[in-house]
Scaffold this motif. Structure first.
Motif, PDB file in Angstrom:
ATOM      1  N   MET A 276       0.807  -1.707  -0.523  1.00 63.39           N
ATOM      2  CA  MET A 276       0.063  -0.117  -0.290  1.00 63.39           C
ATOM      3  C   MET A 276       1.089   1.214   0.091  1.00 63.39           C
ATOM      4  O   MET A 276       0.649   2.007  -0.535  1.00 63.39           O
ATOM      5  N   GLY A 277       1.691   1.219   1.014  1.00 63.73           N
ATOM      6  CA  GLY A 277       2.966   2.498   0.861  1.00 63.73           C
ATOM      7  C   GLY A 277       3.523   2.352  -0.440  1.00 63.73           C
ATOM      8  O   GLY A 277       3.404   4.155  -1.140  1.00 63.73           O
ATOM      9  N   MET A 278       3.688   1.312  -1.160  1.00 63.27           N
ATOM     10  CA  MET A 278       4.860   1.597  -2.431  1.00 63.27           C
ATOM     11  C   MET A 278       4.140   2.014  -4.055  1.00 63.27           C
ATOM     12  O   MET A 278       4.213   2.660  -4.647  1.00 63.27           O
ATOM     13  N   PHE A 279       2.232   1.786  -3.685  1.00 66.37           N
ATOM     14  CA  PHE A 279       2.084   1.832  -5.116  1.00 66.37           C
ATOM     15  C   PHE A 279       1.838   3.583  -4.183  1.00 66.37           C
ATOM     16  O   PHE A 279       1.085   4.149  -5.589  1.00 66.37           O
ATOM     17  N   ILE A 280       1.363   3.920  -3.665  1.00 64.29           N
ATOM     18  CA  ILE A 280       1.222   5.985  -3.320  1.00 64.29           C
ATOM     19  C   ILE A 280       2.353   6.501  -3.124  1.00 64.29           C
ATOM     20  O   ILE A 280       2.465   7.512  -4.105  1.00 64.29           O
ATOM     21  N   ILE A 281       3.391   5.855  -2.743  1.00 62.80           N
ATOM     22  CA  ILE A 281       5.141   6.471  -3.260  1.00 62.80           C
ATOM     23  C   ILE A 281       5.499   6.185  -4.658  1.00 62.80           C
ATOM     24  O   ILE A 281       5.519   7.359  -5.714  1.00 62.80           O
ATOM     25  N   SER A 282       4.496   5.362  -5.362  1.00 60.52           N
ATOM     26  CA  SER A 282       4.684   4.888  -6.727  1.00 60.52           C
ATOM     27  C   SER A 282       3.636   5.990  -7.814  1.00 60.52           C
ATOM     28  O   SER A 282       4.489   7.036  -8.384  1.00 60.52           O
ATOM     29  N   GLY A 283       2.945   6.354  -6.980  1.00 56.84           N
ATOM     30  CA  GLY A 283       1.732   7.158  -7.593  1.00 56.84           C
ATOM     31  C   GLY A 283       2.072   9.251  -7.724  1.00 56.84           C
ATOM     32  O   GLY A 283       1.769   9.634  -8.762  1.00 56.84           O
ATOM     33  N   ALA A 284       2.791   9.424  -6.299  1.00 50.77           N
ATOM     34  CA  ALA A 284       3.606   9.811  -6.633  1.00 50.77           C
ATOM     35  C   ALA A 284       5.107  10.690  -7.628  1.00 50.77           C
ATOM     36  O   ALA A 284       4.785  11.492  -8.257  1.00 50.77           O
ATOM     37  N   MET A 285       5.577   9.423  -7.940  1.00 52.47           N
ATOM     38  CA  MET A 285       6.542   9.577  -9.216  1.00 52.47           C
ATOM     39  C   MET A 285       5.714   9.985 -10.561  1.00 52.47           C
ATOM     40  O   MET A 285       6.820  10.792 -10.827  1.00 52.47           O
ATOM     41  N   PHE A 286       4.463   9.447 -10.422  1.00 48.41           N
ATOM     42  CA  PHE A 286       4.155   9.648 -11.645  1.00 48.41           C
ATOM     43  C   PHE A 286       3.416  10.549 -11.563  1.00 48.41           C
ATOM     44  O   PHE A 286       3.705  11.689 -12.857  1.00 48.41           O
ATOM     45  N   LYS A 287       2.857  11.841 -10.598  1.00 53.25           N
ATOM     46  CA  LYS A 287       2.108  12.350 -10.140  1.00 53.25           C
ATOM     47  C   LYS A 287       3.081  13.571 -10.703  1.00 53.25           C
ATOM     48  O   LYS A 287       3.094  14.844 -11.417  1.00 53.25           O
ATOM     49  N   THR A 288       4.370  13.527 -10.422  1.00 52.65           N
ATOM     50  CA  THR A 288       5.057  14.112 -10.352  1.00 52.65           C
ATOM     51  C   THR A 288       5.970  14.831 -11.424  1.00 52.65           C
ATOM     52  O   THR A 288       7.148  15.425 -11.880  1.00 52.65           O
ATOM     53  N   GLY A 289       5.606  13.906 -12.484  1.00 56.75           N
ATOM     54  CA  GLY A 289       6.291  13.522 -13.991  1.00 56.75           C
ATOM     55  C   GLY A 289       7.747  13.386 -13.830  1.00 56.75           C
ATOM     56  O   GLY A 289       8.651  12.773 -14.897  1.00 56.75           O
ATOM     57  N   PHE A 290       8.082  12.650 -12.735  1.00 58.06           N
ATOM     58  CA  PHE A 290       9.081  11.717 -12.930  1.00 58.06           C
ATOM     59  C   PHE A 290       9.667  10.573 -14.012  1.00 58.06           C
ATOM     60  O   PHE A 290      10.164  10.113 -14.445  1.00 58.06           O
ATOM     61  N   ALA A 291       8.240   9.462 -13.791  1.00 59.57           N
ATOM     62  CA  ALA A 291       8.364   8.378 -14.325  1.00 59.57           C
ATOM     63  C   ALA A 291       8.514   8.898 -15.985  1.00 59.57           C
ATOM     64  O   ALA A 291       8.803   8.123 -16.737  1.00 59.57           O
TER      65      ALA A 291
ATOM     66  N   LEU B 226       1.068  14.402  -3.679  1.00 62.23           N
ATOM     67  CA  LEU B 226       0.081  14.039  -3.955  1.00 62.23           C
ATOM     68  C   LEU B 226      -1.321  14.255  -3.050  1.00 62.23           C
ATOM     69  O   LEU B 226      -1.061  14.744  -1.730  1.00 62.23           O
ATOM     70  N   THR B 227      -2.456  14.937  -3.443  1.00 58.04           N
ATOM     71  CA  THR B 227      -3.552  14.788  -2.647  1.00 58.04           C
ATOM     72  C   THR B 227      -3.959  13.182  -1.720  1.00 58.04           C
ATOM     73  O   THR B 227      -3.233  12.592  -2.354  1.00 58.04           O
ATOM     74  N   MET B 228      -4.276  13.286  -1.057  1.00 60.38           N
ATOM     75  CA  MET B 228      -5.289  12.218  -0.085  1.00 60.38           C
ATOM     76  C   MET B 228      -6.041  11.607  -1.485  1.00 60.38           C
ATOM     77  O   MET B 228      -5.699  10.473  -0.793  1.00 60.38           O
ATOM     78  N   GLU B 229      -6.616  12.133  -1.667  1.00 62.18           N
ATOM     79  CA  GLU B 229      -7.586  11.241  -2.823  1.00 62.18           C
ATOM     80  C   GLU B 229      -6.784  10.475  -4.021  1.00 62.18           C
ATOM     81  O   GLU B 229      -7.113   9.827  -4.256  1.00 62.18           O
ATOM     82  N   GLU B 230      -6.021  11.238  -4.125  1.00 62.73           N
ATOM     83  CA  GLU B 230      -5.008  10.811  -5.563  1.00 62.73           C
ATOM     84  C   GLU B 230      -3.740   9.663  -4.238  1.00 62.73           C
ATOM     85  O   GLU B 230      -3.571   8.779  -5.254  1.00 62.73           O
ATOM     86  N   ALA B 231      -3.818   9.765  -3.420  1.00 63.26           N
ATOM     87  CA  ALA B 231      -2.939   8.697  -2.639  1.00 63.26           C
ATOM     88  C   ALA B 231      -4.000   7.553  -2.559  1.00 63.26           C
ATOM     89  O   ALA B 231      -2.761   6.454  -2.841  1.00 63.26           O
ATOM     90  N   PHE B 232      -5.331   7.261  -1.683  1.00 59.45           N
ATOM     91  CA  PHE B 232      -5.900   6.246  -2.250  1.00 59.45           C
ATOM     92  C   PHE B 232      -6.248   6.029  -3.854  1.00 59.45           C
ATOM     93  O   PHE B 232      -6.778   4.936  -3.849  1.00 59.45           O
ATOM     94  N   GLN B 233      -6.341   6.776  -4.706  1.00 62.32           N
ATOM     95  CA  GLN B 233      -6.538   6.207  -6.276  1.00 62.32           C
ATOM     96  C   GLN B 233      -5.399   5.264  -6.505  1.00 62.32           C
ATOM     97  O   GLN B 233      -5.646   4.762  -7.888  1.00 62.32           O
TER      98      GLN B 233
END
Length: 416
Positions: A62-77, A264-271
């Motif tokens: 769950m934690g790594m999914f959220i961290i992955s989401g941050a990598m994608f949302k901030t444009g690094f990926a 990430l926002t909290m909603e984006e973290a859950f998503q």
């Protein structure tokens, strides 16, 4: 007359496998029916059956999914993806090599599902501009994602399941962060070399599609937070690799920091969380406990041992059974079912369980014969317009190659 508990557990397992195979019900629903059935039949206490939502590997993923989401949302990926295709230029073979290598490494450290998803529109755009059919690129991408997942303990859910079962046994040490790479690096390097040099000849060919792979347009990225996300990600990976912070603490701390810092926002973290993976993981781990406490694992183990008492033959049977089932059902569910059986069989043969559980983890991750074998396989199905038989045609040599490599390397690195 009531059935013995071990047979009841096996019947529940058989029904779950049938439902996973046919997908008559959504995969998370089937997974959650397992602890429900185990509770209703009295095989497990409800508190035990549903306790795996707090399993340390559920927390880690769950934690790594959220961290992955941050990598994608901030444009690094996306930056990594764009750099990769720019380096390749117009060469489709260089593009295939770079995409497979970069995506495989990303998949080892991030969500392989998310890594594949972010590469799809980038690679299709390059294919359109260079006149190359996406059919030639997207399937190798999916295969590289699966191969990359074998490099770390967080690369793919089966690796986490194997570690969780080892931990729950209270007899064996968990495998370290990069210990899976002792086998995975051979699969990764040889698998990519095969696809680039030979396997591409079996890929389907087709016309270049003229439609956009992302009809909704580009998502607005939070690029000003990119370096913050990179620092958080580096902290988590270093913490896990060195052991200075426990896996679940590091993963969840990193996840919370992505929200606190505004990546990430909290909603984006859950998503960002793959809830299907979470429910499959937690639900099927209860099945693992059930087949162990009821003696069903001993029953299956005795059957396998009766086939052969040679550890190497049993190792082959575990790999083949896991790989075949995974091509038609969830690799998470398959690993959860076979991992405790592997430990029981090892104890029956009085040998180390590590080669068996490693074969199960690899067999559940390296599946290339169907579009439903892994999430990356499914992701590229629609954008490339593949058919079911396209996967089988291109995937069976790679499936055979991973089997041969595993049977050579696993007994050497993890002796019986």
């Amino acid at each position: 007359m009531m059935l013995p508990e071990e047979y009841t557990a096996l019947i529940i397992l058989a029904i779950a496998i049938y439902l996973f195979f046919t997908e008559k019900l959504p995969l998370p629903v089937t997974a959650m029916l397992v602890p429900i059935a185990l509770s209703l039949t009295g095989i497990l206490e409800p508190a035990d059956a549903f306790s795996y939502f707090g399993d340390r590997w559920v927390v880690v993923f769950m934690g790594m999914f959220i961290i992955s989401g941050a990598m994608f949302k901030t444009g690094f990926a996306s930056v990594i993806g764009n750099m990769t295709v720019e380096m390749a230029g117009k060469s489709k073979f260089k593009l295939m090599l770079l995409v497979m290598v970069v995506l495989g490494i990303m998949s080892a450290l991030l969500s392989n599902t998310g890594s594949t998803a972010v590469f799809v529109p980038v690679v299709i755009a390059v294919c359109l501009s260079s006149g190359t059919s996406p059919k030639m690129m997207l399937m190798p991408m999916a295969f590289a994602s699966s191969l990359g997942g074998t490099l770390t303990v967080i690369g793919t859910p089966p690796n986490g399941i194997v570690n969780s079962v080892l931990y729950e046994s209270e007899k064996y040490m968990e495998l370290g962060f990069f210990e899976f790479a002792k086998v995975g690096i051979f699969l990764f390097v040889i698998g990519i070399a095969y696809m680039v040099l030979i396997g591409y000849k079996l890929l389907p060919t087709g016309d270049v599609e003229e439609e956009s792979p992302n009809p909704k347009g580009k998502e607005e990225l939070r690029t000003e937070k990119m370096w913050v996300a990179i620092i958080i990600f580096a902290f988590v990976i270093i913490s896990m690799a060195t052991g200075i912070v426990d896996f679940q603490v590091a993963a969840m701390l990193g996840a919370m920091l992505t929200v606190i810092t505004g990546c990430l926002t909290m909603e984006e973290a859950f998503q960002s969380i793959s809830w299907t993976t979470v429910f499959l993981f937690a639900g099927m781990l209860s099945m693992s406990q059930a087949i162990e406490v009821t003696g069903a694992a001993d029953l299956i183990a005795d059957t396998l041992v009766n086939v052969s008492e040679t550890p190497y033959i049993v190792l082959m049977l575990f790999f083949l059974a896991t790989a075949v089932l995974t091509n038609f059902m969830s690799n998470t569910a398959t690993a959860a079912v076979f991992a405790p059986i592997g430990i029981t069989v090892a104890e029956s043969l009085q040998v180390s369980p590590y080669p068996f559980v490693m074969a199960i983890a690899i067999g559940a991750s390296c599946c290339f014969l169907t579009p439903i074998a892994t999430p990356p396989n499914t992701i590229v199905l629609g954008p490339a317009g593949y058919s079911f038989k396209d996967y089988f045609k291109a995937g069976w040599p790679l499936q055979l190659l991973t089997f041969i490599i595993s049977m050579i390397v696993i007994p050497i690195v993890f002796p019986f």
